[in-house]
Design an enzyme around this catalytic site. Sequence first.
Site, PDB file in Angstrom:
ATOM      1  N   SER A  15      33.764  27.795  -8.374  1.00 29.26           N
ATOM      2  CA  SER A  15      34.944  27.544  -7.548  1.00 29.26           C
ATOM      3  C   SER A  15      36.217  27.487  -8.392  1.00 29.26           C
ATOM      4  O   SER A  15      36.233  26.890  -9.476  1.00 29.26           O
ATOM      5  CB  SER A  15      34.785  26.219  -6.804  1.00 29.26           C
ATOM      6  OG  SER A  15      36.000  25.888  -6.170  1.00 29.26           O
ATOM      7  N   LYS A  66      28.865  23.565   4.756  1.00 25.99           N
ATOM      8  CA  LYS A  66      29.983  23.550   5.718  1.00 25.99           C
ATOM      9  C   LYS A  66      29.573  23.126   7.133  1.00 25.99           C
ATOM     10  O   LYS A  66      30.376  22.546   7.851  1.00 25.99           O
ATOM     11  CB  LYS A  66      30.651  24.928   5.774  1.00 25.99           C
ATOM     12  CG  LYS A  66      31.488  25.239   4.557  1.00 25.99           C
ATOM     13  CD  LYS A  66      32.253  26.550   4.706  1.00 25.99           C
ATOM     14  CE  LYS A  66      33.022  26.864   3.435  1.00 25.99           C
ATOM     15  NZ  LYS A  66      33.898  28.026   3.562  1.00 25.99           N
ATOM     16  N   ASP A 102      39.939  27.166   6.575  1.00 22.07           N
ATOM     17  CA  ASP A 102      39.622  28.551   6.168  1.00 22.07           C
ATOM     18  C   ASP A 102      40.330  29.570   7.066  1.00 22.07           C
ATOM     19  O   ASP A 102      41.014  30.476   6.590  1.00 22.07           O
ATOM     20  CB  ASP A 102      38.112  28.811   6.256  1.00 22.07           C
ATOM     21  CG  ASP A 102      37.361  28.353   5.016  1.00 22.07           C
ATOM     22  OD1 ASP A 102      37.974  28.297   3.930  1.00 22.07           O
ATOM     23  OD2 ASP A 102      36.159  28.054   5.136  1.00 22.07           O
ATOM     24  N   GLY A 127      32.049  41.982  10.644  1.00 27.71           N
ATOM     25  CA  GLY A 127      31.222  40.871  10.183  1.00 27.71           C
ATOM     26  C   GLY A 127      31.218  39.761  11.220  1.00 27.71           C
ATOM     27  O   GLY A 127      32.165  39.638  12.017  1.00 27.71           O
ATOM     28  N   GLY A 129      29.725  36.380  10.345  1.00 34.38           N
ATOM     29  CA  GLY A 129      29.208  35.189   9.672  1.00 34.38           C
ATOM     30  C   GLY A 129      30.171  34.022   9.865  1.00 34.38           C
ATOM     31  O   GLY A 129      31.033  34.043  10.753  1.00 34.38           O
ATOM     32  N   ALA A 131      32.694  32.928   8.001  1.00 37.96           N
ATOM     33  CA  ALA A 131      34.116  33.211   7.775  1.00 37.96           C
ATOM     34  C   ALA A 131      34.700  33.975   8.963  1.00 37.96           C
ATOM     35  O   ALA A 131      35.824  33.709   9.411  1.00 37.96           O
ATOM     36  CB  ALA A 131      34.284  34.020   6.488  1.00 37.96           C
ATOM     37  N   ASN A 151      29.420  44.079  13.988  1.00 38.54           N
ATOM     38  CA  ASN A 151      28.508  43.511  12.973  1.00 38.54           C
ATOM     39  C   ASN A 151      27.213  44.304  12.944  1.00 38.54           C
ATOM     40  O   ASN A 151      26.813  44.909  13.940  1.00 38.54           O
ATOM     41  CB  ASN A 151      28.204  42.046  13.310  1.00 38.54           C
ATOM     42  CG  ASN A 151      27.582  41.299  12.140  1.00 38.54           C
ATOM     43  OD1 ASN A 151      28.004  41.481  10.988  1.00 38.54           O
ATOM     44  ND2 ASN A 151      26.591  40.456  12.407  1.00 38.54           N
ATOM     45  N   THR A 153      24.301  43.039  12.791  1.00 48.26           N
ATOM     46  CA  THR A 153      23.487  42.381  13.818  1.00 48.26           C
ATOM     47  C   THR A 153      24.417  42.056  14.985  1.00 48.26           C
ATOM     48  O   THR A 153      25.130  41.048  14.972  1.00 48.26           O
ATOM     49  CB  THR A 153      22.877  41.074  13.252  1.00 48.26           C
ATOM     50  OG1 THR A 153      22.357  41.358  11.949  1.00 48.26           O
ATOM     51  CG2 THR A 153      21.791  40.525  14.148  1.00 48.26           C
ATOM     52  N   ILE A 219      38.502  39.893   2.904  1.00 41.77           N
ATOM     53  CA  ILE A 219      38.593  38.504   2.421  1.00 41.77           C
ATOM     54  C   ILE A 219      37.854  38.275   1.112  1.00 41.77           C
ATOM     55  O   ILE A 219      37.908  37.192   0.550  1.00 41.77           O
ATOM     56  CB  ILE A 219      38.166  37.486   3.499  1.00 41.77           C
ATOM     57  CG1 ILE A 219      36.657  37.574   3.814  1.00 41.77           C
ATOM     58  CG2 ILE A 219      38.996  37.638   4.769  1.00 41.77           C
ATOM     59  CD1 ILE A 219      36.158  36.380   4.621  1.00 41.77           C
TER      60      ILE A 219
HETATM   61  P1  NAP Z   1      27.821  34.751   5.961  1.00 41.73           P
HETATM   62  O1  NAP Z   1      27.985  33.710   6.987  1.00 41.73           O
HETATM   63  O2  NAP Z   1      26.571  34.808   5.163  1.00 41.73           O
HETATM   64  O3  NAP Z   1      28.031  36.206   6.698  1.00 41.73           O
HETATM   65  C1  NAP Z   1      27.766  37.405   5.999  1.00 41.73           C
HETATM   66  C2  NAP Z   1      28.215  38.618   6.826  1.00 41.73           C
HETATM   67  O4  NAP Z   1      28.020  39.803   6.021  1.00 41.73           O
HETATM   68  C3  NAP Z   1      27.425  38.846   8.113  1.00 41.73           C
HETATM   69  O5  NAP Z   1      28.249  39.454   9.090  1.00 41.73           O
HETATM   70  C4  NAP Z   1      26.340  39.849   7.650  1.00 41.73           C
HETATM   71  O6  NAP Z   1      25.806  40.663   8.677  1.00 41.73           O
HETATM   72  C5  NAP Z   1      27.169  40.720   6.721  1.00 41.73           C
HETATM   73  N1  NAP Z   1      26.324  41.457   5.789  1.00 41.73           N
HETATM   74  C6  NAP Z   1      25.641  40.957   4.731  1.00 41.73           C
HETATM   75  N2  NAP Z   1      24.951  41.947   4.117  1.00 41.73           N
HETATM   76  C7  NAP Z   1      25.195  43.088   4.840  1.00 41.73           C
HETATM   77  C8  NAP Z   1      24.753  44.453   4.723  1.00 41.73           C
HETATM   78  N3  NAP Z   1      23.943  44.841   3.722  1.00 41.73           N
HETATM   79  N4  NAP Z   1      25.227  45.360   5.613  1.00 41.73           N
HETATM   80  C9  NAP Z   1      26.071  44.984   6.614  1.00 41.73           C
HETATM   81  N5  NAP Z   1      26.507  43.715   6.793  1.00 41.73           N
HETATM   82  C10 NAP Z   1      26.068  42.784   5.916  1.00 41.73           C
HETATM   83  O7  NAP Z   1      29.007  34.697   4.886  1.00 41.73           O
HETATM   84  P2  NAP Z   1      30.504  34.119   5.064  1.00 41.73           P
HETATM   85  O8  NAP Z   1      30.528  32.691   4.675  1.00 41.73           O
HETATM   86  O9  NAP Z   1      31.025  34.534   6.380  1.00 41.73           O
HETATM   87  O10 NAP Z   1      31.272  34.907   3.876  1.00 41.73           O
HETATM   88  C11 NAP Z   1      31.416  36.314   3.930  1.00 41.73           C
HETATM   89  C12 NAP Z   1      32.294  36.814   2.799  1.00 41.73           C
HETATM   90  O11 NAP Z   1      33.588  36.213   2.867  1.00 41.73           O
HETATM   91  C13 NAP Z   1      31.775  36.492   1.393  1.00 41.73           C
HETATM   92  O12 NAP Z   1      31.984  37.629   0.602  1.00 41.73           O
HETATM   93  C14 NAP Z   1      32.659  35.344   0.933  1.00 41.73           C
HETATM   94  O13 NAP Z   1      32.826  35.328  -0.488  1.00 41.73           O
HETATM   95  C15 NAP Z   1      33.967  35.696   1.618  1.00 41.73           C
HETATM   96  N6  NAP Z   1      34.829  34.507   1.845  1.00 41.73           N
HETATM   97  C16 NAP Z   1      36.086  34.515   1.324  1.00 41.73           C
HETATM   98  C17 NAP Z   1      36.924  33.413   1.541  1.00 41.73           C
HETATM   99  C18 NAP Z   1      38.307  33.389   0.947  1.00 41.73           C
HETATM  100  O14 NAP Z   1      38.897  32.302   0.865  1.00 41.73           O
HETATM  101  N7  NAP Z   1      38.873  34.518   0.570  1.00 41.73           N
HETATM  102  C19 NAP Z   1      36.485  32.321   2.314  1.00 41.73           C
HETATM  103  C20 NAP Z   1      35.178  32.373   2.873  1.00 41.73           C
HETATM  104  C21 NAP Z   1      34.356  33.476   2.628  1.00 41.73           C
HETATM  105  P3  NAP Z   1      24.478  40.191   9.481  1.00 41.73           P
HETATM  106  O15 NAP Z   1      24.977  39.172  10.476  1.00 41.73           O
HETATM  107  O16 NAP Z   1      23.981  41.442  10.110  1.00 41.73           O
HETATM  108  O17 NAP Z   1      23.540  39.604   8.476  1.00 41.73           O
END
Ligand code: NAP
Length: 277
Positions: A15, A66, A102, A127, A129, A131, A151, A153, A219
């Site tokens: 972090s 979270k 966030d 996406g 997830g 975020a 997405n 899924t 992001i």
């Molecule tokens: P999460 O809840 O695990 O969600 C992951 C997302 O990515 C889901 O939509 C998932 O799709 C998709 N995904 C993963 N692998 C994939 C693949 N091979 N092909 C297609 N889709 C795929 O994660 P999150 O917490 O939302 O975070 C997501 C990203 O945002 C991360 O990279 C994180 O570092 C970034 N982030 C940045 C900030 C910032 O402050 N800039 C803050 C939070 C998060 P499925 O639903 O189909 O699995």
Amino acid sequence: MKKLYGIIGDPVSQSLSPQMHNQEFEKLGIAAYYHPFRIAKKDLPSGIEGMKVIGVQGFNVTVPHKVAVIPLLDEIDPLAQKIGAVNTVVRQDDKFVGHNTDGLGFVRALQMDWKEDLADEPALIIGAGGAAQAIYFSLLSAGVKHIDICNRTIEKAKKIIKSSPYEASSRALTLEAAEKEMGNYSLVIQTTSIGMASTEGKSPVSLDKLTAGAFVSDIIYNPGRTAFLKQAARKGAKTQNGVGMLVHQGVLAFEKWTGITPDAGRMAEVVKAHMGG
Ligand code: NAP
């Protein structure tokens, strides 16, 4: 004695929040210190109790806590309740109150880098997830009227739309359908983890049909320029990476803890310096 703040997560050593917040405490002459606390999933209840006992005044919450932290807090603010996740906790008297900065951090960064009035901009979130959900609810609460979610899924995109407490015109799309409709959006937000670490160089969708002049945000902040953003720039879009969201979720947390607005530009410089420029 210095006031104590921090971040809980597992892992937490990656972090950049300690660097961002400690720099601002120092520059603004605030007697406070921000510490990373690694707390394993199984230890979360006793960890939160421990934060209270040692007098922590506020903390951020990151992966994997979270959602799990919610029942362990004394109060949850309405937006965090709707999002179903907390990333910032504020101590008020002897209560720990949970917030989510966030999504609002993303909206603030978007307004600074693009435009203040987002209401009539047709948007696509890629996406579904955690975020994506925070960003979707926060954009709706900021008045954006039309936001589709695509997405891999599709069920997860449907679930987010269904759970929205805000009025919205939204559709859940497959990645393939979103590619075909890409020309209909003036704002495209990439929230999947595709483009970082082992998937560096990959994009979740093709931007072939993107309109020149659209605003495209990814992001992910490490790498600072994902393959997705490079694709968008080649199509003539204005682009933004995840540094702004990271910084502004931190700015909002800092404001809640201290009542003082820190210097977002200075915080961004710290993040970029630790990412290697
Ligand atoms: P999460 O809840 O695990 O969600 C992951 C997302 O990515 C889901 O939509 C998932 O799709 C998709 N995904 C993963 N692998 C994939 C693949 N091979 N092909 C297609 N889709 C795929 O994660 P999150 O917490 O939302 O975070 C997501 C990203 O945002 C991360 O990279 C994180 O570092 C970034 N982030 C940045 C900030 C910032 O402050 N800039 C803050 C939070 C998060 P499925 O639903 O189909 O699995």
